[in-house]
Scaffold this active site. Structure first.
Site, mmCIF file in Angstrom:
data_model
loop_
_atom_site.group_PDB
_atom_site.id
_atom_site.type_symbol
_atom_site.label_atom_id
_atom_site.label_comp_id
_atom_site.label_asym_id
_atom_site.label_seq_id
_atom_site.Cartn_x
_atom_site.Cartn_y
_atom_site.Cartn_z
ATOM 1 N N ASP A 444 83.307 11.113 28.469
ATOM 2 C CA ASP A 444 81.905 11.347 28.165
ATOM 3 C C ASP A 444 81.819 11.887 26.738
ATOM 4 O O ASP A 444 82.232 13.015 26.463
ATOM 5 C CB ASP A 444 81.326 12.366 29.161
ATOM 6 C CG ASP A 444 79.839 12.642 28.937
ATOM 7 O OD1 ASP A 444 79.298 12.216 27.895
ATOM 8 O OD2 ASP A 444 79.228 13.301 29.805
ATOM 9 N N HIS A 445 81.296 11.083 25.822
ATOM 10 C CA HIS A 445 81.296 11.453 24.408
ATOM 11 C C HIS A 445 80.354 12.620 24.104
ATOM 12 O O HIS A 445 80.423 13.221 23.030
ATOM 13 C CB HIS A 445 80.921 10.248 23.541
ATOM 14 C CG HIS A 445 81.706 10.155 22.272
ATOM 15 N ND1 HIS A 445 82.108 11.264 21.554
ATOM 16 C CD2 HIS A 445 82.186 9.071 21.587
ATOM 17 C CE1 HIS A 445 82.780 10.882 20.489
ATOM 18 N NE2 HIS A 445 82.852 9.553 20.482
#
Length: 472
Positions: A444-445
């Site tokens: 999850d950036h």
């Protein structure tokens, strides 16, 4: 007195569920701790226990009903203080004095049935009960009133309301016997044009219930009344013109949750992916040695057990990745709880190995086998599948070489591993044949940067290629 039994919240995220099966019937006596029903939640099918002691007076929600809201009344229980077998005072005749109460040994009936009979001037002695041991139920009274219940009545005195159309008589078999069926079963039969005389009932005393009608297939010898011919489908209908045959089935509660959560994940979580090759031979050698020493204890480690430990230890070494995203906040975890994907008949579920970074390999292996078995049987408790700081999905047993998994929010990453395969690999400057495993991390950036994700993947690789770090 009577108590309402309400749809329970069997998990913190549960808002509605499916009442899969009743294990009690009207008239049954239950005690605290008795299993009353099986309820399908958003993750598993769980047993619902009685809290109070009493007699089941009424079941309001039929087995198989979907989307029952938490808190909805599903049944009623008669507890001490309400005479479950006493008879009410009959409706008064137009005379100065009220009629006396019947003897205490009057016909057995549920409280709801008694109230309904009293309100409509129906003599319970003239009712044939269809409940357990001949007990008179609400449906029996409604049948006596012409409302589609299941009882027979003779000589009952209905009240004198304003004239209304004559009720449709209850269905009767060719032999002249009244057909016993629930109101819902009768409505479904009428909608589908099914002759109830051809349906075999599976309820109490042979009563026809919803499941009997829905599962009924007319025989050639006694076909159901023909339904009106359907309007022709438009030429563009793919099921008619060139479409493959298909059968539809309703989504289970688990499948609905999977569809909703994974759609939300792909639409709202900015995924990025990192893939790395791992030489698996050192880990396989250690596994063989450990299994030989653990054989007297009945423990057999799998490659997946060691990968769970490797991911957990790597998360502790790279704490920037042991996080979850929560809007304006980021949660950083001090231990590694690994959610492990398990394919169950109802759909994918992820039991959690808590504190996997500090547990021994034998403990992880034993716990994983237990949780996987409960997951496949639909018997996981909420605390066994909720939480987790990261996930592991392994499709190597199916020969899959490499894949990218979807993140399970609010977790920050998931590791996807394929099958170890023989391939050329540079070892100490020389090209040799090695067992190579492809591992792909989905991140999850919003919570994890690319460099941090790369450090985690490198830590996993080091732990697998130098696996003594998994046992110390």
């Amino acid at each position: 007195m009577a108590l309402d039994i309400k749809m329970p919240a069997l998990s913190p995220t549960m808002e509605e569920g499916t009442l899969a099966k009743w294990l009690v019937s009207v008239g049954d006596t239950v005690q605290s701790g008795d299993i009353m029903a099986e309820i399908e939640t958003d993750k598993a099918t769980m047993e619902f226990e009685a809290v109070d002691e009493g007699v089941i007076a009424e079941i309001l929600i039929e087995a198989g009903t979907e989307n029952v809201k938490v808190g909805a009344v599903i049944a009623r229980l008669t507890v001490e203080g309400e005479e479950e077998t006493s008879s009410p005072t009959p409706a008064p005749e137009p005379a100065p004095a009220p009629a006396p109460a019947p003897a205490a040994d009057g016909p057995a009936a549920t409280p709801t049935a008694r109230k309904l009979a009293e309100a409509n001037g129906i003599d319970l002695a003239q009712i044939e009960g269809t409940g357990p041991k001949g007990k008179i139920t609400k449906d029996d009274i409604e049948a006596a009133m012409g409302g589609g219940g299941a009882a027979s009545v003779t000589g009952a005195r209905p009240p004198q309301p304003a004239p209304s159309p004559a009720p449709t008589p209850a269905p009767v078999e060719p032999s002249g016997e009244r057909i016993i069926a629930s109101p819902l079963a009768k409505r479904i039969a009428a909608d589908k044009g099914i002759d109830l005389a051809q349906v075999k009932g599976s309820g109490p005393n042979g009563r026809i219930v919803k499941e009997d009608v829905e599962g009924f297939t007319p025989s050639a010898a006694a076909p159901a009344p023909p339904a009106a011919a359907p309007a022709p489908a438009p030429a563009s209908d793919p099921a008619v013109e060139g479409g493959a045959p298909f059968a539809e089935e309703k989504l289970s509660g688990v499948r609905k949750v999977i569809a909703r959560r994974l759609t939300e994940s792909k639409q709202t979580v900015p995924h990025f992916y990192l893939t790395i090759d791992i030489r698996l031979d050192p880990l396989l050698k250690l596994r063989a040695e450990l299994n030989k020493s653990l054989e007297p204890d009945g423990v057999k480690l799998s490659v997946n057990d060691l990968l769970i430990k490797a991911l957990a230890r790597a998360l502790i070494r790279v704490p920037q990745c042991n996080v979850s995203y929560h809007g304006d906040t980021l949660r950083r975890y001090s231990r590694a709880d690994i959610s492990v994907a398990v394919a169950a008949p109802s759909g994918l579920i992820t039991p959690v190995i808590t504190s996997a970074d500090t547990k021994g390999l034998a403990a992880i292996s034993t716990e994983m086998k237990t949780l996987a078995g409960k997951a496949r049987d639909g018997k996981l408790m909420p605390h066994e599948y909720q939480g987790g700081t990261a996930s592991l999905s392994n499709l190597g047993m199916f020969g899959i070489k490499q894949f990218d998994a979807v993140i399970n929010p609010p977790q920050g990453m998931i590791l996807a591993v394929g099958a170890g395969q023989q391939a050329p690999y540079v070892v100490d400057g020389e090209v040799k044949v090695a067992t190579v495993l492809h591992a792909s991390g989905s991140f999850d950036h919003r919570a994890i940067d690319g460099a941090d994700g790369a450090q985690l993947m490198e830590a996993i690789k080091q732990l697998c290629e130098n696996p003594m770090g998994l046992v110390v």
